[in-house]
Design a protein around this motif. Structure first.
Motif, PDB file in Angstrom:
ATOM      1  N   LEU A 233       0.795  -1.221   0.000  1.00  0.00           N
ATOM      2  CA  LEU A 233       0.000   0.000   0.000  1.00  0.00           C
ATOM      3  C   LEU A 233       0.830   1.276   0.000  1.00  0.00           C
ATOM      4  N   GLY A 234       1.965   1.257   0.712  1.00  0.00           N
ATOM      5  CA  GLY A 234       2.775   2.459   0.827  1.00  0.00           C
ATOM      6  C   GLY A 234       3.734   2.627  -0.334  1.00  0.00           C
ATOM      7  N   GLU A 235       4.481   3.715  -0.304  1.00  0.00           N
ATOM      8  CA  GLU A 235       5.470   3.986  -1.347  1.00  0.00           C
ATOM      9  C   GLU A 235       6.755   3.245  -1.031  1.00  0.00           C
ATOM     10  N   ASN A 236       7.212   2.425  -1.972  1.00  0.00           N
ATOM     11  CA  ASN A 236       8.433   1.651  -1.773  1.00  0.00           C
ATOM     12  C   ASN A 236       9.655   2.503  -2.118  1.00  0.00           C
ATOM     13  N   THR A 237      10.697   2.362  -1.318  1.00  0.00           N
ATOM     14  CA  THR A 237      11.935   3.108  -1.534  1.00  0.00           C
ATOM     15  C   THR A 237      12.979   2.209  -2.160  1.00  0.00           C
ATOM     16  N   GLU A 238      13.978   2.817  -2.752  1.00  0.00           N
ATOM     17  CA  GLU A 238      15.070   2.047  -3.347  1.00  0.00           C
ATOM     18  C   GLU A 238      15.840   1.290  -2.274  1.00  0.00           C
ATOM     19  N   GLU A 239      15.988   1.905  -1.103  1.00  0.00           N
ATOM     20  CA  GLU A 239      16.675   1.232   0.004  1.00  0.00           C
ATOM     21  C   GLU A 239      15.908  -0.025   0.430  1.00  0.00           C
ATOM     22  N   GLY A 240      14.581   0.092   0.554  1.00  0.00           N
ATOM     23  CA  GLY A 240      13.776  -1.064   0.925  1.00  0.00           C
ATOM     24  C   GLY A 240      13.809  -2.148  -0.130  1.00  0.00           C
ATOM     25  N   ARG A 241      13.799  -1.723  -1.382  1.00  0.00           N
ATOM     26  CA  ARG A 241      13.858  -2.693  -2.493  1.00  0.00           C
ATOM     27  C   ARG A 241      15.190  -3.443  -2.488  1.00  0.00           C
ATOM     28  N   GLN A 242      16.279  -2.744  -2.230  1.00  0.00           N
ATOM     29  CA  GLN A 242      17.599  -3.376  -2.206  1.00  0.00           C
ATOM     30  C   GLN A 242      17.716  -4.348  -1.037  1.00  0.00           C
ATOM     31  N   LYS A 243      17.139  -3.962   0.117  1.00  0.00           N
ATOM     32  CA  LYS A 243      17.166  -4.864   1.281  1.00  0.00           C
ATOM     33  C   LYS A 243      16.379  -6.133   0.993  1.00  0.00           C
ATOM     34  N   PHE A 244      15.255  -5.990   0.302  1.00  0.00           N
ATOM     35  CA  PHE A 244      14.448  -7.154  -0.059  1.00  0.00           C
ATOM     36  C   PHE A 244      15.239  -8.076  -0.986  1.00  0.00           C
ATOM     37  N   LEU A 245      15.936  -7.498  -1.964  1.00  0.00           N
ATOM     38  CA  LEU A 245      16.760  -8.302  -2.870  1.00  0.00           C
ATOM     39  C   LEU A 245      17.899  -8.986  -2.127  1.00  0.00           C
ATOM     40  N   ASP A 246      18.491  -8.291  -1.156  1.00  0.00           N
ATOM     41  CA  ASP A 246      19.562  -8.896  -0.350  1.00  0.00           C
ATOM     42  C   ASP A 246      19.039 -10.111   0.412  1.00  0.00           C
ATOM     43  N   ASP A 247      17.819 -10.001   0.950  1.00  0.00           N
ATOM     44  CA  ASP A 247      17.227 -11.133   1.670  1.00  0.00           C
ATOM     45  C   ASP A 247      16.984 -12.311   0.733  1.00  0.00           C
ATOM     46  N   LEU A 248      16.546 -12.019  -0.504  1.00  0.00           N
ATOM     47  CA  LEU A 248      16.352 -13.089  -1.478  1.00  0.00           C
ATOM     48  C   LEU A 248      17.672 -13.782  -1.810  1.00  0.00           C
ATOM     49  N   GLU A 249      18.733 -13.000  -1.948  1.00  0.00           N
ATOM     50  CA  GLU A 249      20.051 -13.578  -2.241  1.00  0.00           C
ATOM     51  C   GLU A 249      20.527 -14.472  -1.101  1.00  0.00           C
ATOM     52  N   LYS A 250      20.291 -14.044   0.137  1.00  0.00           N
ATOM     53  CA  LYS A 250      20.673 -14.871   1.284  1.00  0.00           C
ATOM     54  C   LYS A 250      19.903 -16.190   1.292  1.00  0.00           C
ATOM     55  N   THR A 251      18.613 -16.118   0.988  1.00  0.00           N
ATOM     56  CA  THR A 251      17.810 -17.337   0.917  1.00  0.00           C
ATOM     57  C   THR A 251      18.310 -18.248  -0.197  1.00  0.00           C
ATOM     58  N   HIS A 252      18.667 -17.643  -1.326  1.00  0.00           N
ATOM     59  CA  HIS A 252      19.195 -18.418  -2.451  1.00  0.00           C
ATOM     60  C   HIS A 252      20.507 -19.101  -2.071  1.00  0.00           C
ATOM     61  N   ASP A 253      21.369 -18.391  -1.352  1.00  0.00           N
ATOM     62  CA  ASP A 253      22.644 -18.973  -0.911  1.00  0.00           C
ATOM     63  C   ASP A 253      22.401 -20.166   0.018  1.00  0.00           C
ATOM     64  N   LEU A 254      21.426 -20.044   0.917  1.00  0.00           N
ATOM     65  CA  LEU A 254      21.096 -21.158   1.811  1.00  0.00           C
ATOM     66  C   LEU A 254      20.567 -22.347   1.009  1.00  0.00           C
ATOM     67  N   PHE A 255      19.746 -22.061   0.021  1.00  0.00           N
ATOM     68  CA  PHE A 255      19.198 -23.098  -0.851  1.00  0.00           C
ATOM     69  C   PHE A 255      20.329 -23.840  -1.561  1.00  0.00           C
ATOM     70  N   LYS A 256      21.248 -23.092  -2.141  1.00  0.00           N
ATOM     71  CA  LYS A 256      22.372 -23.709  -2.861  1.00  0.00           C
ATOM     72  C   LYS A 256      23.256 -24.528  -1.915  1.00  0.00           C
ATOM     73  N   ALA A 257      23.514 -23.997  -0.728  1.00  0.00           N
ATOM     74  CA  ALA A 257      24.361 -24.714   0.231  1.00  0.00           C
ATOM     75  C   ALA A 257      23.702 -26.028   0.657  1.00  0.00           C
ATOM     76  N   TRP A 258      22.381 -25.990   0.839  1.00  0.00           N
ATOM     77  CA  TRP A 258      21.637 -27.195   1.222  1.00  0.00           C
ATOM     78  C   TRP A 258      21.803 -28.294   0.172  1.00  0.00           C
ATOM     79  N   ILE A 259      21.623 -27.922  -1.099  1.00  0.00           N
ATOM     80  CA  ILE A 259      21.708 -28.906  -2.175  1.00  0.00           C
ATOM     81  C   ILE A 259      23.148 -29.382  -2.375  1.00  0.00           C
ATOM     82  N   ALA A 260      24.109 -28.443  -2.309  1.00  0.00           N
ATOM     83  CA  ALA A 260      25.515 -28.817  -2.515  1.00  0.00           C
ATOM     84  C   ALA A 260      25.992 -29.786  -1.448  1.00  0.00           C
ATOM     85  N   SER A 261      25.526 -29.640  -0.220  1.00  0.00           N
ATOM     86  CA  SER A 261      25.957 -30.536   0.856  1.00  0.00           C
ATOM     87  C   SER A 261      25.411 -31.946   0.671  1.00  0.00           C
ATOM     88  N   ARG A 262      24.296 -32.075  -0.030  1.00  0.00           N
ATOM     89  CA  ARG A 262      23.678 -33.389  -0.215  1.00  0.00           C
ATOM     90  C   ARG A 262      24.016 -34.020  -1.557  1.00  0.00           C
TER      91      ARG A 262
END
Length: 349
Positions: A233-262
């Motif tokens: 509903l509110g106005e999204n900022t570039e800072e908030g958008r970048q933080k959201f992308l950083d969180d996605l990258e961290k989740t992706h790294d965890l996903f990759k580490a999970w699969i690589a270990s197995r």
């Protein structure tokens, strides 16, 4: 006056009848709900060998003439008694045939089958013996990270209990589904089964401009700089958008580490950009260990193991069963309509 009293009495009787009927319906609904809670779920176990033995015998009998069929049935019953005596002797001597336990996981976006799946796994762990194995027939296009993370952790319990785990994918195991599949000691997929999609995606609709156009203000108050990064509903900022992308990258790294270990033989950077592959392509990338279908794999192991298919099924009331049948009838009607449209399309060409 007498006519008015008669009409009033009739109206009162009708009103009482309606109220009584509503009360009966409410009581039945409450009773049904209570019974549903008391019933819980029941564990069903199907002996695959016995199930297909009956199919085989039915087909064998159909190929014989009447007299020959009777002799064949008598010989079969005699052979079965001999088998039972042999099995009984083996039981007395402590000999035990290893069991292959079979589970099914058909996953939706929320992996809503996890509670029943967890209970099935717990039951198998408590009943399995040395040398037993587990096959999970998996089908899922993925979904919520935390939900499929929990489902994967349940599969890890089987390995931690010393049970060799095989996962088979006949149709699709993508994203969170592939996260689950990688928990296997041995991973098989049908030639055209969809696998992979090692990536993370998030979609957040935003209607801020529409609200601003209509002079609607939205205030979002947070305690913590990153408590709310993107909002609907509110106005999204570039800072908030970048933080959201950083969180996605961290989740992706965890996903990759999970699969690589197995799957240490897998080049995780080569296959972790969200691409999908078919089973016959995945074998060359080490995404899977074998190209095969679950049915063919089970049939190949039927002589080696006693195969038991396990499923936890909820106990439904008569009303719930009727609703389920009605829902199924509607779905079948829609499927037939779609199929008719498709056939007409090809007939016109």
């Amino acid at each position: 006056m007498g006519e008015w009293l008669s009409s009033y009495a009739l109206f009162l009787a009708q009103s009482v009848t309606v109220v009584a009927a509503i009360a009966v319906v409410l009581i039945l609904m409450i009773r049904t709900r209570g019974q549903r809670q008391d019933r819980g779920a029941r564990l069903h176990v199907r002996n695959r060998g016995e199930y297909f033995r009956r199919h085989r015998e039915t087909l064998e009998d159909a190929t014989l003439e009447d007299g020959e069929r009777e002799r064949h049935v008598k010989a079969r019953l005699k052979a079965r008694k001999t088998e039972q005596k042999t099995a009984k002797k083996q039981g007395h001597t402590g000999e035990r045939r290893n069991t292959l336990w079979v589970l099914d996981f058909d996953g939706d976006l929320r992996a809503s089958r996890v509670p029943a799946f967890t209970e099935e796994i717990t039951s198998i762990i408590t009943a399995a013996g040395p040398g037993d194995e587990v096959l999970v027939r998996l089908q899922s296009g993925g979904g919520l990270v935390h939900a499929y993370g929990l489902a994967s952790a349940q599969l890890d319990r089987l390995r931690e209990a010393g049970l060799r785990l095989t996962v088979s994918v006949d149709k699709v195991a993508a994203s969170g589904g592939y996260m689950m599949a990688c928990c296997a000691d041995h991973l098989i997929a049908a030639p055209f089964a969809v696998i992979g999609s090692i990536g993370v995606v998030a979609q957040v609709p935003n209607v801020h401009r529409l609200l601003r156009k209509n002079d609607v203000d939205v205030e979002i108050l947070t305690a913590g700089r990153h408590k709310r990064t993107l909002t609907m509903l509110g106005e999204n900022t570039e800072e908030g958008r970048q933080k959201f992308l950083d969180d996605l990258e961290k989740t992706h790294d965890l996903f990759k580490a999970w699969i690589a270990s197995r799957r240490p033989a897998l080049d995780i950077e080569q296959v972790s950009e969200g691409d999908i592959w078919y089973g016959q392509q995945g074998i060359g990338l080490a995404l899977i260990d074998e190209v095969n279908t679950s049915e063919a794999w089970l049939q190949a192991h039927s002589d080696q193991y006693r195969i038991l298919e396990v499923s936890l099924r909820p106990q439904r009331s008569m009303l719930e069963r009727f609703g389920k049948r009605s829902e199924g009838a509607i779905e079948r009607g829609i499927d037939r309509a779609i199929d008719r449209v498709v056939r007409l399309r090809w007939e016109k060409q």
